[in-house]
Design an enzyme around this catalytic site. Structure first.
Site, PDB file in Angstrom:
ATOM      1  N   ARG A   1     -13.226  29.344   7.619  1.00 15.84           N
ATOM      2  CA  ARG A   1     -12.071  28.933   8.436  1.00 15.84           C
ATOM      3  C   ARG A   1     -11.644  30.030   9.410  1.00 15.84           C
ATOM      4  NH1 ARG A   1     -10.917  23.480   8.189  1.00 15.84           N
ATOM      5  NH2 ARG A   1     -11.511  22.730   6.143  1.00 15.84           N
TER       6      ARG A   1
ATOM      7  N   CYS B   1     -10.393  10.047   7.102  1.00 15.77           N
ATOM      8  CA  CYS B   1     -10.467   9.125   8.251  1.00 15.77           C
ATOM      9  C   CYS B   1     -11.467   9.461   9.354  1.00 15.77           C
ATOM     10  CB  CYS B   1      -9.080   8.962   8.850  1.00 15.77           C
ATOM     11  SG  CYS B   1      -7.995   8.094   7.701  1.00 15.77           S
ATOM     12  N   PHE B   2     -11.616  10.736   9.724  1.00 18.07           N
ATOM     13  CA  PHE B   2     -12.454  11.025  10.899  1.00 18.07           C
ATOM     14  C   PHE B   2     -13.839  10.395  10.769  1.00 18.07           C
ATOM     15  CE2 PHE B   2     -10.281  15.106  12.720  1.00 18.07           C
ATOM     16  CZ  PHE B   2      -9.274  14.313  13.234  1.00 18.07           C
TER      17      PHE B   2
ATOM     18  N   GLY C   1       0.168   4.517  -0.308  1.00 19.02           N
ATOM     19  CA  GLY C   1      -0.701   5.691  -0.253  1.00 19.02           C
ATOM     20  C   GLY C   1      -0.164   6.794   0.648  1.00 19.02           C
TER      21      GLY C   1
ATOM     22  N   ARG D   1       0.634   4.852  -9.533  1.00 24.87           N
ATOM     23  CA  ARG D   1       1.072   5.437  -8.270  1.00 24.87           C
ATOM     24  C   ARG D   1       2.549   5.107  -8.007  1.00 24.87           C
ATOM     25  NH1 ARG D   1      -2.781   5.685  -2.841  1.00 24.87           N
ATOM     26  NH2 ARG D   1      -3.093   7.889  -3.137  1.00 24.87           N
TER      27      ARG D   1
ATOM     28  N   GLY E   1       0.848  -1.202   0.000  1.00 25.82           N
ATOM     29  CA  GLY E   1       0.000   0.000   0.000  1.00 25.82           C
ATOM     30  C   GLY E   1       0.876   1.242   0.000  1.00 25.82           C
TER      31      GLY E   1
ATOM     32  N   ASP F   1       2.495  -1.745  -4.532  1.00 29.36           N
ATOM     33  CA  ASP F   1       1.086  -1.376  -4.674  1.00 29.36           C
ATOM     34  C   ASP F   1       0.546  -2.045  -5.926  1.00 29.36           C
ATOM     35  OD1 ASP F   1      -0.509   1.317  -3.312  1.00 29.36           O
ATOM     36  OD2 ASP F   1      -1.412   0.388  -5.081  1.00 29.36           O
TER      37      ASP F   1
HETATM   38  P1  NAD Z   1      -4.603   5.330   0.279  1.00 25.53           P
HETATM   39  O1  NAD Z   1      -5.867   5.029  -0.414  1.00 25.53           O
HETATM   40  O2  NAD Z   1      -3.882   6.603   0.000  1.00 25.53           O
HETATM   41  O3  NAD Z   1      -3.540   4.156  -0.015  1.00 25.53           O
HETATM   42  C1  NAD Z   1      -3.850   2.794   0.045  1.00 25.53           C
HETATM   43  C2  NAD Z   1      -3.102   2.079  -1.080  1.00 25.53           C
HETATM   44  O4  NAD Z   1      -3.276   0.676  -0.940  1.00 25.53           O
HETATM   45  C3  NAD Z   1      -3.601   2.439  -2.488  1.00 25.53           C
HETATM   46  O5  NAD Z   1      -2.541   2.974  -3.253  1.00 25.53           O
HETATM   47  C4  NAD Z   1      -4.109   1.105  -3.045  1.00 25.53           C
HETATM   48  O6  NAD Z   1      -3.864   0.950  -4.439  1.00 25.53           O
HETATM   49  C5  NAD Z   1      -3.288   0.111  -2.242  1.00 25.53           C
HETATM   50  N1  NAD Z   1      -3.860  -1.235  -2.206  1.00 25.53           N
HETATM   51  C6  NAD Z   1      -5.153  -1.589  -1.981  1.00 25.53           C
HETATM   52  N2  NAD Z   1      -5.269  -2.934  -2.036  1.00 25.53           N
HETATM   53  C7  NAD Z   1      -4.032  -3.422  -2.282  1.00 25.53           C
HETATM   54  C8  NAD Z   1      -3.505  -4.739  -2.447  1.00 25.53           C
HETATM   55  N3  NAD Z   1      -4.293  -5.815  -2.335  1.00 25.53           N
HETATM   56  N4  NAD Z   1      -2.197  -4.886  -2.713  1.00 25.53           N
HETATM   57  C9  NAD Z   1      -1.383  -3.797  -2.819  1.00 25.53           C
HETATM   58  N5  NAD Z   1      -1.824  -2.524  -2.664  1.00 25.53           N
HETATM   59  C10 NAD Z   1      -3.132  -2.353  -2.411  1.00 25.53           C
HETATM   60  O7  NAD Z   1      -4.904   5.188   1.830  1.00 25.53           O
HETATM   61  P2  NAD Z   1      -4.144   5.913   3.041  1.00 25.53           P
HETATM   62  O8  NAD Z   1      -4.683   7.287   3.213  1.00 25.53           O
HETATM   63  O9  NAD Z   1      -2.676   5.704   2.892  1.00 25.53           O
HETATM   64  O10 NAD Z   1      -4.692   5.057   4.262  1.00 25.53           O
HETATM   65  C11 NAD Z   1      -4.258   3.724   4.475  1.00 25.53           C
HETATM   66  C12 NAD Z   1      -4.705   3.285   5.854  1.00 25.53           C
HETATM   67  O11 NAD Z   1      -4.077   4.110   6.834  1.00 25.53           O
HETATM   68  C13 NAD Z   1      -6.213   3.433   6.101  1.00 25.53           C
HETATM   69  O12 NAD Z   1      -6.621   2.357   6.927  1.00 25.53           O
HETATM   70  C14 NAD Z   1      -6.338   4.733   6.869  1.00 25.53           C
HETATM   71  O13 NAD Z   1      -7.447   4.735   7.718  1.00 25.53           O
HETATM   72  C15 NAD Z   1      -5.056   4.744   7.671  1.00 25.53           C
HETATM   73  N6  NAD Z   1      -4.559   6.079   8.044  1.00 25.53           N
HETATM   74  C16 NAD Z   1      -4.555   7.099   7.128  1.00 25.53           C
HETATM   75  C17 NAD Z   1      -4.026   8.353   7.470  1.00 25.53           C
HETATM   76  C18 NAD Z   1      -4.001   9.496   6.494  1.00 25.53           C
HETATM   77  O14 NAD Z   1      -3.615  10.593   6.891  1.00 25.53           O
HETATM   78  N7  NAD Z   1      -4.363   9.328   5.235  1.00 25.53           N
HETATM   79  C19 NAD Z   1      -3.474   8.540   8.744  1.00 25.53           C
HETATM   80  C20 NAD Z   1      -3.481   7.469   9.642  1.00 25.53           C
HETATM   81  C21 NAD Z   1      -4.013   6.233   9.276  1.00 25.53           C
HETATM   82  C1  UGA Z   2      -6.340  13.095  11.416  1.00 29.51           C
HETATM   83  C2  UGA Z   2      -5.644  13.006  12.779  1.00 29.51           C
HETATM   84  O1  UGA Z   2      -5.254  14.317  13.204  1.00 29.51           O
HETATM   85  C3  UGA Z   2      -4.409  12.108  12.698  1.00 29.51           C
HETATM   86  O2  UGA Z   2      -3.832  11.947  13.995  1.00 29.51           O
HETATM   87  C4  UGA Z   2      -4.814  10.736  12.142  1.00 29.51           C
HETATM   88  O3  UGA Z   2      -3.679   9.907  11.995  1.00 29.51           O
HETATM   89  C5  UGA Z   2      -5.495  10.921  10.798  1.00 29.51           C
HETATM   90  O4  UGA Z   2      -6.647  11.788  10.948  1.00 29.51           O
HETATM   91  C6  UGA Z   2      -6.014   9.640  10.217  1.00 29.51           C
HETATM   92  O5  UGA Z   2      -6.238   8.675  10.924  1.00 29.51           O
HETATM   93  O6  UGA Z   2      -6.228   9.691   9.001  1.00 29.51           O
HETATM   94  P1  UGA Z   2      -5.947  14.477   9.181  1.00 29.51           P
HETATM   95  O7  UGA Z   2      -7.344  14.072   8.880  1.00 29.51           O
HETATM   96  O8  UGA Z   2      -4.905  14.226   8.161  1.00 29.51           O
HETATM   97  O9  UGA Z   2      -5.447  13.736  10.521  1.00 29.51           O
HETATM   98  O10 UGA Z   2      -5.895  16.037   9.527  1.00 29.51           O
HETATM   99  P2  UGA Z   2      -6.370  16.896  10.797  1.00 29.51           P
HETATM  100  O11 UGA Z   2      -5.357  17.916  11.059  1.00 29.51           O
HETATM  101  O12 UGA Z   2      -6.762  16.034  11.936  1.00 29.51           O
HETATM  102  O13 UGA Z   2      -7.668  17.643  10.243  1.00 29.51           O
HETATM  103  C7  UGA Z   2      -8.868  16.942   9.988  1.00 29.51           C
HETATM  104  C8  UGA Z   2      -9.966  17.926   9.634  1.00 29.51           C
HETATM  105  O14 UGA Z   2     -10.372  18.676  10.775  1.00 29.51           O
HETATM  106  C9  UGA Z   2      -9.555  18.964   8.584  1.00 29.51           C
HETATM  107  O15 UGA Z   2     -10.630  19.183   7.698  1.00 29.51           O
HETATM  108  C10 UGA Z   2      -9.282  20.202   9.407  1.00 29.51           C
HETATM  109  O16 UGA Z   2      -9.418  21.393   8.688  1.00 29.51           O
HETATM  110  C11 UGA Z   2     -10.339  20.069  10.489  1.00 29.51           C
HETATM  111  N1  UGA Z   2     -10.031  20.805  11.729  1.00 29.51           N
HETATM  112  C12 UGA Z   2      -8.925  20.485  12.454  1.00 29.51           C
HETATM  113  C13 UGA Z   2     -10.908  21.779  12.173  1.00 29.51           C
HETATM  114  O17 UGA Z   2     -11.931  22.065  11.534  1.00 29.51           O
HETATM  115  N2  UGA Z   2     -10.623  22.440  13.348  1.00 29.51           N
HETATM  116  C14 UGA Z   2      -9.523  22.155  14.100  1.00 29.51           C
HETATM  117  O18 UGA Z   2      -9.335  22.782  15.157  1.00 29.51           O
HETATM  118  C15 UGA Z   2      -8.660  21.144  13.629  1.00 29.51           C
END
Ligand code: NAD
Ligand code: UGA
Length: 459
Positions: free
Chosen positions: A431, A275-276, A13, A41, A11, A36
């Site tokens: 904002r 995610c939220f 991403g 990508r 993955g 991936d």
């Molecule tokens: P993303 O969609 O950007 O990336 C996921 C990647 O996995 C994609 O590129 C997809 O093609 C690949 N994939 C899917 N199935 C696959 C397979 N079978 N083999 C190989 N690759 C495969 O997602 P992301 O934002 O990186 O999030 C990944 C996980 O991390 C999620 O569970 C999310 O909740 C968590 N997470 C995300 C964030 C964030 O800020 N985006 C922060 C913390 C946790």
């Molecule tokens: C959030 C968490 O902050 C990370 O710790 C977590 O790993 C991640 O989700 C995840 O699991 O994906 P992210 O969504 O990337 O990170 O960004 P944030 O900074 O948390 O902002 C989330 C949303 O809330 C944005 O739309 C932001 O503008 C909004 N926000 C944030 C507000 O409206 N008010 C605030 O005071 C803070």
């Protein structure tokens, strides 16, 4: 070159790419590979134009790529050679069947587990990096050990807490690293191997080792608590607008209490991001399936308040612009879900723009990093156009709606912008980013979030 250990991430991403780049950067003795199924990508990760915009990411990728950081699509070969496999595939909200619209869709994660089982020829540590429902590790153990031919798989939970826009800083200086493991001798041995990797740059006291179920659940709870703070302050913003109180003053006064703290109390048009919402809905679903209906309803409300906040924003625009937006040009400042990212997943801008289009407004979207994604999201929608130039977006418009807190929007020449707009000119600051007094002096009618409006019109 020989490496001490081979790390693989499945993955590539927003999480897999930056996380592995940081490990490769800090641990040159490890070979770090990211694979991936999405070949495009991977090609971008190997190019000068990375697939995601993240301040500081280009530098760390460039420093390690080709040395001990590799991106490719040969997943079976990568699995076979790896000692430790991080799984960082997407876990979106399920859109079909039981739990549709709430539960996590685990098909990508399960496919990966089956692939690991089917091609592995030696024992491995499997690390859950994706955000998963509590108890997923148990299901994974069952899949991986169903026909393992004597091969051992130890499963760890190591959720990621980085936020987009500050991912590199968050990875380099994390508040904590969480590692959940089985409390068996094998589980603890596997856990210690992962601890050793992070200990290359994270102080040991910030590496928390706990049981695997608590680790899985902590990730969902952390996101639920963060989102809850935003919904709390956004709920209060509605009350401020009715009473003449100022939400920024209230948040400041409340946040000075050290038990509450000042962070994450910025009222806004609503939280977005991939995610939220999905993680809270997942939590709600888990509670419901366990018969905890009151707990589920409590957390569901965090999402409901967020939906309401977006609706309120559009209604305020409509009401203050004389109940009609038809044919009016509206400049949307910002489409990304937050500043410093090109990511638009669940961005409040998506809802707002679609509603404005339903009202038959002519919408011009401007954003420094998210225009490409905005175009894809709004493909086929009529009445919308795009420009990277905020001055061009504002020229001739009746209103500006600030939907992302890009600092560049703060520093524009608003006198020139005001001159170029249709009158009366409106600013809806989703904002609370801009200098509202100054805008009012220039002649704008200003509608912030949770603060008294500044209007020249007598209503
Ligand atoms: P993303 O969609 O950007 O990336 C996921 C990647 O996995 C994609 O590129 C997809 O093609 C690949 N994939 C899917 N199935 C696959 C397979 N079978 N083999 C190989 N690759 C495969 O997602 P992301 O934002 O990186 O999030 C990944 C996980 O991390 C999620 O569970 C999310 O909740 C968590 N997470 C995300 C964030 C964030 O800020 N985006 C922060 C913390 C946790
Ligand atoms: C959030 C968490 O902050 C990370 O710790 C977590 O790993 C991640 O989700 C995840 O699991 O994906 P992210 O969504 O990337 O990170 O960004 P944030 O900074 O948390 O902002 C989330 C949303 O809330 C944005 O739309 C932001 O503008 C909004 N926000 C944030 C507000 O409206 N008010 C605030 O005071 C803070």
């Amino acid at each position: 070159m020989s490496f001490e250990q081979r790390i693989l991430c499945i993955g590539a991403g927003y999480v897999g790419g930056p996380t592995m780049a940081m490990i490769a950067c800090k641990c040159p003795h490890l070979k770090v590979t990211v694979v991936d199924i999405n070949a495009e990508r991977i090609a971008q990760w190997n190019s000068d134009r990375l697939p995601i915009y993240e301040p500081g990411l280009d530098e760390i990728v460039r420093s390690a790529r080709g040395r001990n950081l590799f991106f490719h699509t040969d997943i079976p070969a990568a699995i076979r050679e790896a000692d430790i496999i991080f799984v960082s595939v997407n876990t979106p909200t399920k859109t079909f069947g039981e739990g549709a619209g709430m539960a996590a869709d685990l098909q990508y994660w399960e496919k990966t587990a089956r692939q690991i089982r089917d091609v592995a020829t030696s024992s491995k540590i499997i690390v859950e990096k994706s955000t998963l429902p509590v108890k997923t590790a148990q299901a994974m153990e069952r899949i991986l050990t169903a026909s393992s031919n004597g091969i051992r798989f130890d499963i760890l939970s190591n959720p990621e807490f980085l936020a987009e826009g500050s991912a590199v800083r968050d990875l380099e200086f994390p508040d904590r690293i969480l590692i959940g493991s089985r409390q068996t001798p094998e589980g603890i041995r596997a856990r210690d191997q992962l601890v050793d990797i992070y200990a290359h740059w994270v102080p040991r006291e910030r590496i928390l080792t706990i049981d695997i179920w608590s680790s899985e659940l902590s990730k969902l709870v952390a996101n639920a608590f963060l989102a809850q703070r935003i919904s709390s302050i956004n709920a209060i913003s509605a009350l401020c607008e009715k009473t003449g109180a100022d939400v920024t003053e209230v948040a400041h006064a409340v946040g000075l209490d050290s038990r509450i703290g000042p962070k994450f109390l910025n009222a806004s048009v609503g939280f977005g991001g991939s995610c939220f919402k999905k993680d809270i809905l997942n939590l709600v679903y888990i509670c419901k399936t366990l018969g905890l209906d009151d707990v589920a309803a409590y957390w569901q409300h965090v999402v409901d308040i967020n939906e309401k906040q977006k609706e309120r924003f559009v209604i305020t625009m409509l009401r203050s612009m004389f109940n009609t937006l038809a044919g009016k040009k509206i400049a949307v400042f910002g489409f990304a879900f937050k500043a410093d990212t090109g990511d638009i997943r669940e961005s409040p801008a998506i809802y707002v723009v679609r509603k404005l289009l339903e009202e038959k407004a002519q919408v011009v979207v401007t954003d420094p990093k998210a225009i490409e994604n905005a175009r894809i999201e709004l493909e086929g929608a009529s009445g919308v156009s795009f420009t990277e130039d905020p001055y061009e977006a504002a020229a001739g418009s009746h209103a500006i709606a600030v939907l992302t807190e890009w600092s560049l929007f703060r520093d524009l020449d608003y006198e020139a912008i005001h001159r170029s707009m249709a009158k009366p000119a409106f600013v809806f600051d989703g904002r609370n980013l801009l200098d509202h007094d100054r805008l009012y002096e220039i002649g704008f009618n200003v509608y912030p979030i949770g603060k008294p409006k500044r209007s020249h019109l007598h209503e």
